[in-house]
Write a protein that holds these residues in place. Structure first.
Motif, PDB file in Angstrom:
ATOM      1  N   PHE A  93       0.839  -1.203   0.000  1.00 14.65           N
ATOM      2  CA  PHE A  93       0.000   0.000   0.000  1.00 14.65           C
ATOM      3  C   PHE A  93       0.872   1.250   0.000  1.00 14.65           C
ATOM      4  CE2 PHE A  93      -1.503   3.550   2.478  1.00 14.65           C
ATOM      5  CZ  PHE A  93      -2.508   4.001   1.637  1.00 14.65           C
ATOM      6  N   ILE A  94       1.874   1.274   0.874  1.00 14.99           N
ATOM      7  CA  ILE A  94       2.745   2.448   0.960  1.00 14.99           C
ATOM      8  C   ILE A  94       3.419   2.699  -0.386  1.00 14.99           C
ATOM      9  CG2 ILE A  94       4.830   3.395   2.021  1.00 14.99           C
ATOM     10  CD1 ILE A  94       3.979   1.821   4.600  1.00 14.99           C
ATOM     11  N   ARG A  95       3.903   1.635  -1.016  1.00 11.46           N
ATOM     12  CA  ARG A  95       4.548   1.767  -2.332  1.00 11.46           C
ATOM     13  C   ARG A  95       3.582   2.363  -3.347  1.00 11.46           C
ATOM     14  NH1 ARG A  95       8.702  -1.063  -5.441  1.00 11.46           N
ATOM     15  NH2 ARG A  95       8.760   0.165  -7.351  1.00 11.46           N
ATOM     16  N   SER A  96       2.338   1.877  -3.357  1.00 13.16           N
ATOM     17  CA  SER A  96       1.352   2.407  -4.308  1.00 13.16           C
ATOM     18  C   SER A  96       0.952   3.837  -3.964  1.00 13.16           C
ATOM     19  CB  SER A  96       0.119   1.504  -4.371  1.00 13.16           C
ATOM     20  OG  SER A  96      -0.629   1.566  -3.176  1.00 13.16           O
ATOM     21  N   TYR A  97       1.058   4.190  -2.703  1.00 14.77           N
ATOM     22  CA  TYR A  97       0.725   5.554  -2.285  1.00 14.77           C
ATOM     23  C   TYR A  97       1.777   6.550  -2.783  1.00 14.77           C
ATOM     24  CZ  TYR A  97      -0.410   9.586   0.544  1.00 14.77           C
ATOM     25  OH  TYR A  97      -0.733  10.861   0.944  1.00 14.77           O
ATOM     26  N   VAL A  98       3.038   6.186  -2.666  1.00 12.19           N
ATOM     27  CA  VAL A  98       4.100   7.114  -3.073  1.00 12.19           C
ATOM     28  C   VAL A  98       4.407   7.039  -4.565  1.00 12.19           C
ATOM     29  CG1 VAL A  98       5.142   7.194  -0.783  1.00 12.19           C
ATOM     30  CG2 VAL A  98       6.011   5.572  -2.448  1.00 12.19           C
ATOM     31  N   ASP A  99       3.978   5.976  -5.227  1.00  7.84           N
ATOM     32  CA  ASP A  99       4.204   5.806  -6.667  1.00  7.84           C
ATOM     33  C   ASP A  99       2.885   5.375  -7.302  1.00  7.84           C
ATOM     34  OD1 ASP A  99       4.909   5.087  -9.248  1.00  7.84           O
ATOM     35  OD2 ASP A  99       6.381   3.571  -8.639  1.00  7.84           O
ATOM     36  N   SER A 100       2.154   6.335  -7.824  1.00  2.76           N
ATOM     37  CA  SER A 100       0.814   6.047  -8.357  1.00  2.76           C
ATOM     38  C   SER A 100       0.840   5.096  -9.554  1.00  2.76           C
ATOM     39  CB  SER A 100       0.102   7.347  -8.733  1.00  2.76           C
ATOM     40  OG  SER A 100       0.834   8.041  -9.723  1.00  2.76           O
ATOM     41  N   SER A 101       1.993   4.899 -10.174  1.00  3.98           N
ATOM     42  CA  SER A 101       2.073   3.967 -11.303  1.00  3.98           C
ATOM     43  C   SER A 101       2.285   2.520 -10.839  1.00  3.98           C
ATOM     44  CB  SER A 101       3.187   4.374 -12.265  1.00  3.98           C
ATOM     45  OG  SER A 101       4.451   4.202 -11.648  1.00  3.98           O
ATOM     46  N   TYR A 102       2.581   2.328  -9.557  1.00  6.49           N
ATOM     47  CA  TYR A 102       2.833   0.988  -9.029  1.00  6.49           C
ATOM     48  C   TYR A 102       1.516   0.244  -8.860  1.00  6.49           C
ATOM     49  CZ  TYR A 102       4.638  -2.755  -6.085  1.00  6.49           C
ATOM     50  OH  TYR A 102       4.977  -3.980  -5.582  1.00  6.49           O
ATOM     51  N   LYS A 103       1.457  -0.979  -9.365  1.00  6.54           N
ATOM     52  CA  LYS A 103       0.257  -1.814  -9.279  1.00  6.54           C
ATOM     53  C   LYS A 103       0.452  -2.884  -8.221  1.00  6.54           C
ATOM     54  CE  LYS A 103      -1.831   0.212 -12.675  1.00  6.54           C
ATOM     55  NZ  LYS A 103      -2.617   1.344 -12.320  1.00  6.54           N
ATOM     56  N   VAL A 104      -0.426  -2.903  -7.243  1.00 13.16           N
ATOM     57  CA  VAL A 104      -0.372  -3.903  -6.179  1.00 13.16           C
ATOM     58  C   VAL A 104      -0.887  -5.229  -6.725  1.00 13.16           C
ATOM     59  CG1 VAL A 104      -1.300  -4.566  -3.926  1.00 13.16           C
ATOM     60  CG2 VAL A 104      -0.663  -2.186  -4.367  1.00 13.16           C
ATOM     61  N   GLU A 105      -0.105  -6.274  -6.546  1.00  9.83           N
ATOM     62  CA  GLU A 105      -0.475  -7.629  -6.972  1.00  9.83           C
ATOM     63  C   GLU A 105      -0.282  -8.593  -5.817  1.00  9.83           C
ATOM     64  OE1 GLU A 105      -1.814  -8.636  -9.826  1.00  9.83           O
ATOM     65  OE2 GLU A 105      -1.720  -6.652 -10.737  1.00  9.83           O
ATOM     66  N   PRO A 106      -1.281  -9.348  -5.446  1.00 13.88           N
ATOM     67  CA  PRO A 106      -2.665  -9.222  -5.891  1.00 13.88           C
ATOM     68  C   PRO A 106      -3.294  -7.954  -5.321  1.00 13.88           C
ATOM     69  CG  PRO A 106      -2.539 -10.846  -4.126  1.00 13.88           C
ATOM     70  CD  PRO A 106      -1.127 -10.412  -4.434  1.00 13.88           C
ATOM     71  N   GLU A 107      -4.298  -7.463  -6.033  1.00 13.94           N
ATOM     72  CA  GLU A 107      -4.985  -6.258  -5.591  1.00 13.94           C
ATOM     73  C   GLU A 107      -5.552  -6.462  -4.192  1.00 13.94           C
ATOM     74  OE1 GLU A 107      -7.925  -4.838  -8.347  1.00 13.94           O
ATOM     75  OE2 GLU A 107      -6.539  -4.938 -10.032  1.00 13.94           O
ATOM     76  N   PHE A 108      -5.725  -5.362  -3.483  1.00 14.44           N
ATOM     77  CA  PHE A 108      -6.298  -5.449  -2.150  1.00 14.44           C
ATOM     78  C   PHE A 108      -7.764  -5.850  -2.216  1.00 14.44           C
ATOM     79  CE2 PHE A 108      -2.832  -2.383  -1.266  1.00 14.44           C
ATOM     80  CZ  PHE A 108      -2.192  -3.127  -0.286  1.00 14.44           C
ATOM     81  N   GLU A 109      -8.147  -6.675  -1.280  1.00 17.73           N
ATOM     82  CA  GLU A 109      -9.551  -7.023  -1.122  1.00 17.73           C
ATOM     83  C   GLU A 109     -10.157  -6.051  -0.117  1.00 17.73           C
ATOM     84  OE1 GLU A 109     -10.486 -11.174  -0.667  1.00 17.73           O
ATOM     85  OE2 GLU A 109      -8.572 -11.734  -1.585  1.00 17.73           O
ATOM     86  N   GLY A 110     -11.468  -5.907  -0.158  1.00 14.55           N
ATOM     87  CA  GLY A 110     -12.152  -4.961   0.697  1.00 14.55           C
ATOM     88  C   GLY A 110     -11.852  -5.126   2.180  1.00 14.55           C
ATOM     89  N   TRP A 111     -11.780  -6.368   2.633  1.00 11.15           N
ATOM     90  CA  TRP A 111     -11.534  -6.619   4.053  1.00 11.15           C
ATOM     91  C   TRP A 111     -10.145  -6.191   4.478  1.00 11.15           C
ATOM     92  CZ3 TRP A 111      -7.541  -9.787   5.444  1.00 11.15           C
ATOM     93  CH2 TRP A 111      -7.059 -10.675   4.478  1.00 11.15           C
ATOM     94  N   GLU A 112      -9.192  -6.174   3.531  1.00 11.51           N
ATOM     95  CA  GLU A 112      -7.826  -5.787   3.874  1.00 11.51           C
ATOM     96  C   GLU A 112      -7.725  -4.282   4.151  1.00 11.51           C
ATOM     97  OE1 GLU A 112      -4.523  -8.268   1.671  1.00 11.51           O
ATOM     98  OE2 GLU A 112      -6.083  -7.681   0.225  1.00 11.51           O
ATOM     99  N   VAL A 113      -8.492  -3.491   3.431  1.00 11.41           N
ATOM    100  CA  VAL A 113      -8.380  -2.039   3.531  1.00 11.41           C
ATOM    101  C   VAL A 113      -9.478  -1.399   4.374  1.00 11.41           C
ATOM    102  CG1 VAL A 113      -7.104  -1.840   1.362  1.00 11.41           C
ATOM    103  CG2 VAL A 113      -9.612  -1.700   1.348  1.00 11.41           C
ATOM    104  N   ALA A 114     -10.363  -2.206   4.938  1.00 10.68           N
ATOM    105  CA  ALA A 114     -11.473  -1.675   5.733  1.00 10.68           C
ATOM    106  C   ALA A 114     -10.946  -0.933   6.955  1.00 10.68           C
ATOM    107  CB  ALA A 114     -12.409  -2.806   6.171  1.00 10.68           C
ATOM    108  N   LEU A 115     -11.566   0.191   7.244  1.00 15.01           N
ATOM    109  CA  LEU A 115     -11.234   0.979   8.436  1.00 15.01           C
ATOM    110  C   LEU A 115     -12.335   0.740   9.461  1.00 15.01           C
ATOM    111  CD1 LEU A 115     -10.184   4.313   6.731  1.00 15.01           C
ATOM    112  CD2 LEU A 115      -8.683   2.535   7.622  1.00 15.01           C
ATOM    113  N   TYR A 116     -11.971   0.146  10.562  1.00 13.61           N
ATOM    114  CA  TYR A 116     -12.955  -0.150  11.607  1.00 13.61           C
ATOM    115  C   TYR A 116     -12.895   0.879  12.707  1.00 13.61           C
ATOM    116  CZ  TYR A 116     -13.265  -4.617   9.243  1.00 13.61           C
ATOM    117  OH  TYR A 116     -13.433  -5.593   8.310  1.00 13.61           O
TER     118      TYR A 116
END
Length: 105
Positions: free
Chosen positions: A82-105
């Motif tokens: 996530f941090i890598r994709s945040y600082v480099d918008s061209s970076y593609k996270v593989e595998p993509e994040f699933e909803g449960w991984e990025v959920a803010l509780y």
């Protein structure tokens, strides 16, 4: 017990994993080699980005029945992606994040 309610504390294993993750975030060495040579210090100026990295770490981490952390490096790696994709918008996270991984509780 507190007020008749049984409470549980976080395990020492989880506390240690969280402390170590925090140390690595703070000293610029989290997620190696994914973040090798990448200045991600901007996340300290963007509370939402730091919050999201910690949420991913906390959502991904798993513990056994005794509270022992089973996958600290994997949780760190997903947060680092996530941090890598945040600082480099061209970076593609593989595998993509699933909803449960990025959920803010």
């Amino acid at each position: 017990m507190i007020g008749g309610i049984k409470v549980q504390k976080l395990s020492h294993s989880f506390s240690g994993a969280l402390r170590t993750f925090s140390f690595w975030i703070a000293n610029g060495t989290v997620g190696l080699p994914i973040l090798e040579g990448i200045d991600y210090s901007c996340i300290f100026e963007e509370p939402n980005a730091l919050e999201q990295a910690y949420a991913i770490f906390a959502n991904v981490i798993e513990m056994d029945d005794d509270g022992k952390v089973c996958n600290p490096k994997y949780a760190e790696m997903r947060a680092a992606l996530f941090i890598r994709s945040y600082v480099d918008s061209s970076y593609k996270v593989e595998p993509e994040f699933e909803g449960w991984e990025v959920a803010l509780y």
